[in-house]
Design an enzyme around this catalytic site. Structure first.
Site, PDB file in Angstrom:
ATOM      1  N   LYS A   1      72.103  39.874  96.479  1.00  0.00           N
ATOM      2  CA  LYS A   1      72.440  40.941  95.542  1.00  0.00           C
ATOM      3  C   LYS A   1      73.669  41.699  96.034  1.00  0.00           C
ATOM      4  CE  LYS A   1      68.669  42.746  93.784  1.00  0.00           C
ATOM      5  NZ  LYS A   1      67.437  43.520  94.022  1.00  0.00           N
TER       6      LYS A   1
ATOM      7  N   ARG B   1      67.754  49.248  96.372  1.00  0.00           N
ATOM      8  CA  ARG B   1      67.341  47.903  95.944  1.00  0.00           C
ATOM      9  C   ARG B   1      67.289  46.955  97.132  1.00  0.00           C
ATOM     10  NH1 ARG B   1      71.881  46.435  91.631  1.00  0.00           N
ATOM     11  NH2 ARG B   1      70.211  45.139  90.772  1.00  0.00           N
TER      12      ARG B   1
ATOM     13  N   GLY C   1      58.069  39.629  95.545  1.00  0.00           N
ATOM     14  CA  GLY C   1      57.063  39.823  96.582  1.00  0.00           C
ATOM     15  C   GLY C   1      57.507  40.854  97.584  1.00  0.00           C
TER      16      GLY C   1
ATOM     17  N   MET D   1      59.924  44.454  98.366  1.00  0.00           N
ATOM     18  CA  MET D   1      59.857  45.768  97.763  1.00  0.00           C
ATOM     19  C   MET D   1      60.545  45.839  96.410  1.00  0.00           C
ATOM     20  SD  MET D   1      61.035  49.400  99.088  1.00  0.00           S
ATOM     21  CE  MET D   1      62.303  49.495  97.860  1.00  0.00           C
TER      22      MET D   1
ATOM     23  N   ARG E   1      73.511  36.334  89.832  1.00  0.00           N
ATOM     24  CA  ARG E   1      73.042  35.359  90.820  1.00  0.00           C
ATOM     25  C   ARG E   1      72.910  34.001  90.132  1.00  0.00           C
ATOM     26  NH1 ARG E   1      66.940  37.791  91.211  1.00  0.00           N
ATOM     27  NH2 ARG E   1      66.559  37.706  88.999  1.00  0.00           N
TER      28      ARG E   1
ATOM     29  N   HIS F   1      41.047  13.968  95.563  1.00  0.00           N
ATOM     30  CA  HIS F   1      41.244  12.544  95.302  1.00  0.00           C
ATOM     31  C   HIS F   1      41.940  12.328  93.959  1.00  0.00           C
ATOM     32  CE1 HIS F   1      39.980   8.529  93.824  1.00  0.00           C
ATOM     33  NE2 HIS F   1      40.270   8.178  95.077  1.00  0.00           N
TER      34      HIS F   1
ATOM     35  N   SER G   1      60.391  -2.778 109.039  1.00  0.00           N
ATOM     36  CA  SER G   1      60.122  -1.747 108.054  1.00  0.00           C
ATOM     37  C   SER G   1      59.215  -0.733 108.733  1.00  0.00           C
ATOM     38  CB  SER G   1      59.449  -2.358 106.832  1.00  0.00           C
ATOM     39  OG  SER G   1      59.117  -1.332 105.923  1.00  0.00           O
TER      40      SER G   1
ATOM     41  N   CYS H   1      58.778   2.280 104.737  1.00  0.00           N
ATOM     42  CA  CYS H   1      57.893   2.114 103.582  1.00  0.00           C
ATOM     43  C   CYS H   1      56.712   3.082 103.607  1.00  0.00           C
ATOM     44  CB  CYS H   1      57.404   0.682 103.485  1.00  0.00           C
ATOM     45  SG  CYS H   1      56.444   0.167 104.921  1.00  0.00           S
TER      46      CYS H   1
ATOM     47  N   TYR I   1      67.444   0.949 103.780  1.00  0.00           N
ATOM     48  CA  TYR I   1      66.827   1.415 102.532  1.00  0.00           C
ATOM     49  C   TYR I   1      65.578   2.239 102.820  1.00  0.00           C
ATOM     50  CZ  TYR I   1      63.295  -2.194 103.248  1.00  0.00           C
ATOM     51  OH  TYR I   1      62.281  -2.935 103.770  1.00  0.00           O
TER      52      TYR I   1
HETATM   53  P1  ADP Z   1      64.984  42.832  91.297  1.00  0.00           P
HETATM   54  O1  ADP Z   1      65.476  42.222  92.537  1.00  0.00           O
HETATM   55  O2  ADP Z   1      63.525  42.871  91.165  1.00  0.00           O
HETATM   56  O3  ADP Z   1      65.687  42.268  90.098  1.00  0.00           O
HETATM   57  P2  ADP Z   1      66.795  45.056  91.157  1.00  0.00           P
HETATM   58  O4  ADP Z   1      67.221  45.661  92.426  1.00  0.00           O
HETATM   59  O5  ADP Z   1      67.742  44.133  90.512  1.00  0.00           O
HETATM   60  O6  ADP Z   1      65.382  44.375  91.364  1.00  0.00           O
HETATM   61  O7  ADP Z   1      66.461  46.244  90.195  1.00  0.00           O
HETATM   62  C1  ADP Z   1      65.650  46.150  89.080  1.00  0.00           C
HETATM   63  C2  ADP Z   1      66.303  46.799  87.882  1.00  0.00           C
HETATM   64  O8  ADP Z   1      66.695  48.109  88.176  1.00  0.00           O
HETATM   65  C3  ADP Z   1      67.543  46.085  87.478  1.00  0.00           C
HETATM   66  O9  ADP Z   1      67.262  45.221  86.431  1.00  0.00           O
HETATM   67  C4  ADP Z   1      68.468  47.152  86.991  1.00  0.00           C
HETATM   68  O10 ADP Z   1      68.444  47.176  85.591  1.00  0.00           O
HETATM   69  C5  ADP Z   1      67.884  48.427  87.506  1.00  0.00           C
HETATM   70  N1  ADP Z   1      68.832  49.062  88.411  1.00  0.00           N
HETATM   71  C6  ADP Z   1      69.018  48.802  89.708  1.00  0.00           C
HETATM   72  N2  ADP Z   1      70.005  49.552  90.217  1.00  0.00           N
HETATM   73  C7  ADP Z   1      70.458  50.316  89.196  1.00  0.00           C
HETATM   74  C8  ADP Z   1      71.486  51.282  89.077  1.00  0.00           C
HETATM   75  N3  ADP Z   1      72.261  51.628  90.092  1.00  0.00           N
HETATM   76  N4  ADP Z   1      71.674  51.842  87.877  1.00  0.00           N
HETATM   77  C9  ADP Z   1      70.907  51.498  86.837  1.00  0.00           C
HETATM   78  N5  ADP Z   1      69.927  50.606  86.885  1.00  0.00           N
HETATM   79  C10 ADP Z   1      69.705  49.990  88.056  1.00  0.00           C
HETATM   80 MG    MG Z   2      67.483  42.297  89.617  1.00  0.00          MG
END
Ligand code: ADP
Ligand code: MG
Ligand code: MG
Length: 935
Positions: free
Chosen positions: A31, A102, A111, A113, A370, A488, A826, A893, A913
């Site tokens: 990210k 984030r 999974g 935070m 991404r 099985h 083999s 094999c 192979y």
């Molecule tokens: P995840 O990895 O679960 O996608 P994110 O870090 O991308 O989590 O955040 C989830 C949501 O929070 C994103 O879809 C985005 O819309 C919102 N978000 C994150 N940062 C900001 C920000 N600076 N301003 C507005 N919305 C945000």
């Molecule tokens: Mg996101």
């Protein structure tokens, strides 16, 4: 004096000042690296900073306190820079800076935070923000979100406790949607939230923005090792990462009114790979994950997408237009800008992107990009399309597709519209992919009988066992109510390429009544049902299926794979049908044709059991008379007349059994050679211990006695005498061929006669379980003589290679000696793993799981080749073998032949192979190409 350089923990992003790049994923997380890259490209990214994964690593090494102290100066400096860039101040008016915190590792990872938004709100900033925007409702909406997210994510307050209060207020004030909440409602929600927070945490909600920020950062680092995250990494084989990065970013607000919105989009369709338009959804006046949380119905981005969506939802154009308009219609200018960014991003990354965006008062912001996750179907389509669009090279396209995912494309699938209409009775485990529709039967014998009459059947069992093989093979699909992904049923079905749903606990089968009950519905024998082995769904009735298409993008990718791979790919098959399937999937020959399966089918088992019954007597007679061959024995016994009458009977029976088996085996090989159309075929001589061919229960023994016209006690005695404590290390493989040379001879004869019959056949006779070169020499002499005899009789030259399986460590270590006799090797890596690691294949299940969990073995060595140990044996024997015989042909094999990591190893050590089950052939072809390209 040299200043002590402190480590750089914090990287700023925002416009050209961004310090990160997309290549810095390991350090900044995906990210953070991509936010920096997008900002560099001049895309509208709210500025912020990323705290590195190295900081996370140290968080665990030196402890949180020390680490937090170490990063503080850098975080504060970055905050200053941010304040300057935005003209806002963190924690103060007149223009308060709010932030999001984030998480983001190098690999995207649910999974860990969750995100905290609107951080920095407190009584002062709230006041300032209301003055600034004149929109108190918006400020309160942000605040209630903040309390909930901070409470839940950072402090561990139960999510449900907040939701409960929100629902209570909504109910009391009769509001349906969050957007219906008035300012006053929101204030009430906030009051209640604060109470929940205080009760759970024991302190009032923090008002110091810095305290909020650091608590957020701390929580993100702490989440790296929460059980959910650890489990996710385990399940997805994510290794070698330092930790997660933390992104602190200026907030932008999609919830500031009806000219604001938030959304997610894919640059191409993630399920089909199409890119006729921009695939995505958005919500007006919303924030964060509202779109995916399902609190309101999201709207489509493009007009075209919106219309298709409405059609599928059976929503009229009028309703669509007024209630669910597309972004294209509602904010055409922003849409155009976003659409241009889509094209820009794809050109830049040369890869399908998954983006998040927010619109604040008509201004577009990009919040994430991404590589988009996609189905296998989409993966091959996108890769091949991008070659055509000149975005990527052929080699890149080959590397883009996950070999294991191809499995999804090799089986029949349901017609979507038909599946959507069908009634789903329950969902079990998706044990073997594909789709099947057929009539329910509850026994393996019935499955075979019904199939023979032309029915299409689905075999339904509580669980399956080896006796059910015939019935399983006759079925279009298999359903079990018990057992997991390695039961099985699951394992065998995957091997056969048959669709299977396992462990469907809601299914109650009543064998006696020939019916089953599923959640109140009764399915009787003969009723139509359908299985989706890729989702685990069980449907009532017929669902239309379509065969997989091996042409189109799939065919293109396979062609490219063949162009770049160096390894050959063969298949393990022992029937003409499996061979034909494998050839269709691109197999270049058979690497392992097991002959014992042929002995089990139909009446053959009778002939073979007859042979086993007298084999020992014949052997003893030979010893008594001091002769080597059956002919000599016969001649001697005939001469001595009466006293050898019983001997003559045994010899006669032995010969009769061999004579019965010969034409049957010949027919099998003829069929297989025909299906191979001139491709080579490695045939392994009889391998399992004889005990496996005999009945072990008294009923079965009685029946065998009746057929053999002997007393049941005689059979029992035979079974007992063949019992071994450790049959896998017992009388099997070439040890059988040495004791009972007539079997080797009969099999060789069958192979050669079939080869003489089918033009272009290329048989390769493989002697199993050799550990000592003399074993091979013994068998080879016999084979060579037999070939000569057939050649003479047929007046034809037969080209046969003679080689061995390397599966005993002693063979691996003396491969130079063995190669003087063997024309090919083999690697039988199943047995080589068993003997090399000392893990019984049949018992290791008990502890191997724990071994992998504890990291003693990285993977189950029976699934992924243990390169360090067993691989070393392989490497050594390749080296030794090639030294002794330059043109030695070498393959593998074992099950590993279709496993991508192991395929890569085989490429590296220079095998010719790999050989794997038919349905894994395309996977191996692609894995081989990737190995060649990665080098
Ligand atoms: P995840 O990895 O679960 O996608 P994110 O870090 O991308 O989590 O955040 C989830 C949501 O929070 C994103 O879809 C985005 O819309 C919102 N978000 C994150 N940062 C900001 C920000 N600076 N301003 C507005 N919305 C945000
Ligand atoms: Mg996101
Ligand atoms: Mg999330």
């Amino acid at each position: 004096m040299a200043k002590k350089r402190t480590k750089k923990y914090v990287y700023y992003f925002g416009g050209k000042q961004s310090e990160g790049r997309s290549q810095m994923k390991l350090l900044l997380g995906g990210k953070g690296a991509n936010l920096a890259e997008m900002a560099q490209l001049g895309l509208p990214v709210p500025p912020g900073f990323t705290i590195t994964t190295e900081a996370c690593d140290e968080y665990y090494k030196i402890g949180r306190k020390k680490l937090m102290a170490a990063i503080k100066p850098q975080v504060n400096a970055a905050l200053k820079k941010l304040e300057k860039a935005t003209g806002k101040t963190f924690g103060k008016g007149p223009k308060p800076l709010l932030m999001s915190v984030r998480s983001g590792a190098a690999v995207s990872m649910p999974g860990m935070m969750d995100t905290v938004l609107n951080l920095g709100l407190n009584p002062d900033t709230i006041k300032a923000l209301i003055e600034l925007t004149g929109n108190e409702r918006f400020v309160m909406d942000s605040y209630r979100r903040f309390i909930q997210m901070f409470g839940d994510v950072v402090m561990g307050v139960a999510h449900h406790d907040f939701e409960h209060e929100l629902d209570a207020v909504k109910k009391a004030r009769k509001r349906k949607l969050d957007t219906d909440l008035t300012l006053d409602d929101l204030k009430e929600v906030i009051r209640r939230y604060k109470r929940v927070y205080k009760k759970s945490v024991g302190k009032a909600f923090p008002t110091d923005p810095k305290e909020q920020l650091y608590a957020g950062v701390d929580a993100v680092f702490g989440s790296w090792k929460n059980p959910r995250a650890i489990k996710y990494r385990q399940l997805n084989d994510i290794r070698g990462l330092l930790g997660t990065a933390v992104n602190c970013q200026t907030m932008v607000f999609g919830n500031s009114g009806d000219n604001s919105a938030t959304g997610v989009a894919f640059t191409r369709d993630p399920s089909t790979g199409e890119h006729k338009y921009f695939y995505g959804e958005y919500l007006i006046n919303a924030q964060g994950e509202d779109v995916v949380a399902g609190i309101r119905t999201p709207q489509q981005i493009t007009l075209k997408g919106s219309r298709e969506w409405a059609k599928a939802q059976k929503i009229s154009e009028k309703v669509r237009k007024t209630e669910y308009p597309s972004l294209q219609e509602l904010m055409p200018r922003v849409f155009k800008q976003l659409d241009n960014i889509r094209i820009r991003l794809e050109k830049h990354y040369r890869e399908m992107q998954d983006v998040e965006f927010t619109i604040e008062d008509g201004t577009l912001y990009m919040l994430q990009t991404r590589t988009g996750k996609r189905t296998a179907k989409a993966a091959v389509k996108i890769a091949t399309d991008m070659v055509k669009e000149k975005l990527i090279t052929e080699k890149q396209a080959v590397l883009r597709v996950d070999p294991d995912a191809l499995d999804q494309l090799l089986h029949p699938v349901f017609v979507k519209a038909s599946e959507d209409k069908a009634r789903c009775l329950t969902v079990g485990l998706p044990a073997s992919p594909g789709a099947a529709t057929g009539q329910a039967v509850f026994g393996a014998d019935e499955a075979e009988a019904w199939k023979a009459k032309g029915h299409q059947v689905i075999l339904c069992r509580t669980e399956t066992s080896p006796e059910d093989i015939g019935g399983m093979a006759a079925s279009a699909g298999i359903l079990t109510s018990r057992g997991g992904m390695t039961s099985h049923a699951a394992v065998v079905a995957r091997g056969m390429g048959t669709c299977c749903v396992a462990g469907a606990g809601d299914v109650q089968i009543n064998y006696a009544a020939r019916k089953m009950a599923v959640n109140g519905v009764t399915v009787k024998q003969g009723d139509w049902i359908s299985l989706n082995g890729s989702t685990g769904a069980l449907y009532l009735g017929k669902v239309d299926t379509v065969d997989p298409s091996l042409t189109g993008p799939f065919g293109t990718i396979m062609k490219l794979a063949d162009k770049y791979r160096k390894l050959g790919v063969r298949t393990n098959a022992d029937t003409p049908h499996d061979t034909a399937v494998a050839v269709k999937f691109g197999a270049e020959g058979i690497g392992l044709c097991r002959t014992e399966h042929m002995f089990f089918e139909g009446d053959r088992i009778v002939s073979f059991r007859r042979l086993i019954l007298v084999a020992e007597s014949v052997k003893k007679l030979k010893e008594q008379h001091g002769v080597e061959t059956l002919e000599d024995l016969e001649r001697t016994c005939r001469k001595c007349g009466k006293s050898c009458a019983s001997a003559m009977t045994a010899i006669k029976q032995y010969k009769q059994a061999l004579a019965e088996l010969l034409p049957l085996q010949r027919k099998d090989f003829t069929g297989i050679f025909r299906a191979l159309k001139g491709r080579p075929c490695t045939v392994r001589l009889l391998d399992p211990p004889l005990h496996e061919f005999l009945p072990h229960d008294s009923a079965g023994q009685k029946e065998m006695a009746k057929i053999m016209k002997v007393k049941p006690a005689r059979i029992k005695q035979l079974v007992d005498s063949l019992h071994e404590f450790n049959p896998m290390l017992g009388h099997r493989g070439c040890r059988l061929g040495i004791t009972y040379p007539e079997v080797t001879e009969m099999q060789t004869r069958a192979i050669c006669e079939a080869a003489a019959k089918v033009k272009g056949s290329k048989p390769e006779i493989m002697v199993p379980l050799v550990g000592n070169v003399k074993e091979l020499a013994n068998q080879k002499a016999l084979i060579v003589d037999t070939i000569a005899a057939v050649e003479k009789a047929k007046k034809k030259k037969i080209n046969v290679l003679i080689g061995t399986m390397i599966e005993v460590p002693r063979a691996a270590m003396t491969a130079d000696e063995i190669a003087t006799e063997a024309e090919f090797f083999s690697f039988g890596t199943n047995d080589l793993t068993q003997m090399g690691c000392g893990f019984s294949r049949d018992d290791a299940g008990k502890f191997l799981g724990e071994y992998v969990e504890r990291g003693i073995f990285e993977y189950d060595p029976f699934q992924v080749l243990d390169q360090k140990g067993v691989g070393r044996l392989v490497e050594t024997s390749v080296e030794l073998g090639k030294k002794a015989r330059k043109d030695l042909k070498i393959g593998i094999c074992g099950e590993h032949g279709g496993e991508p990591k192991s395929v890569e190893f085989c490429h590296r050590v220079g095998l010719n192979y790999v050989s794997c089950s038919p349905f894994r052939v395309p996977i191996a072809r692609l894995a081989a190409a990737q190995a060649a390209l990665r080098k």
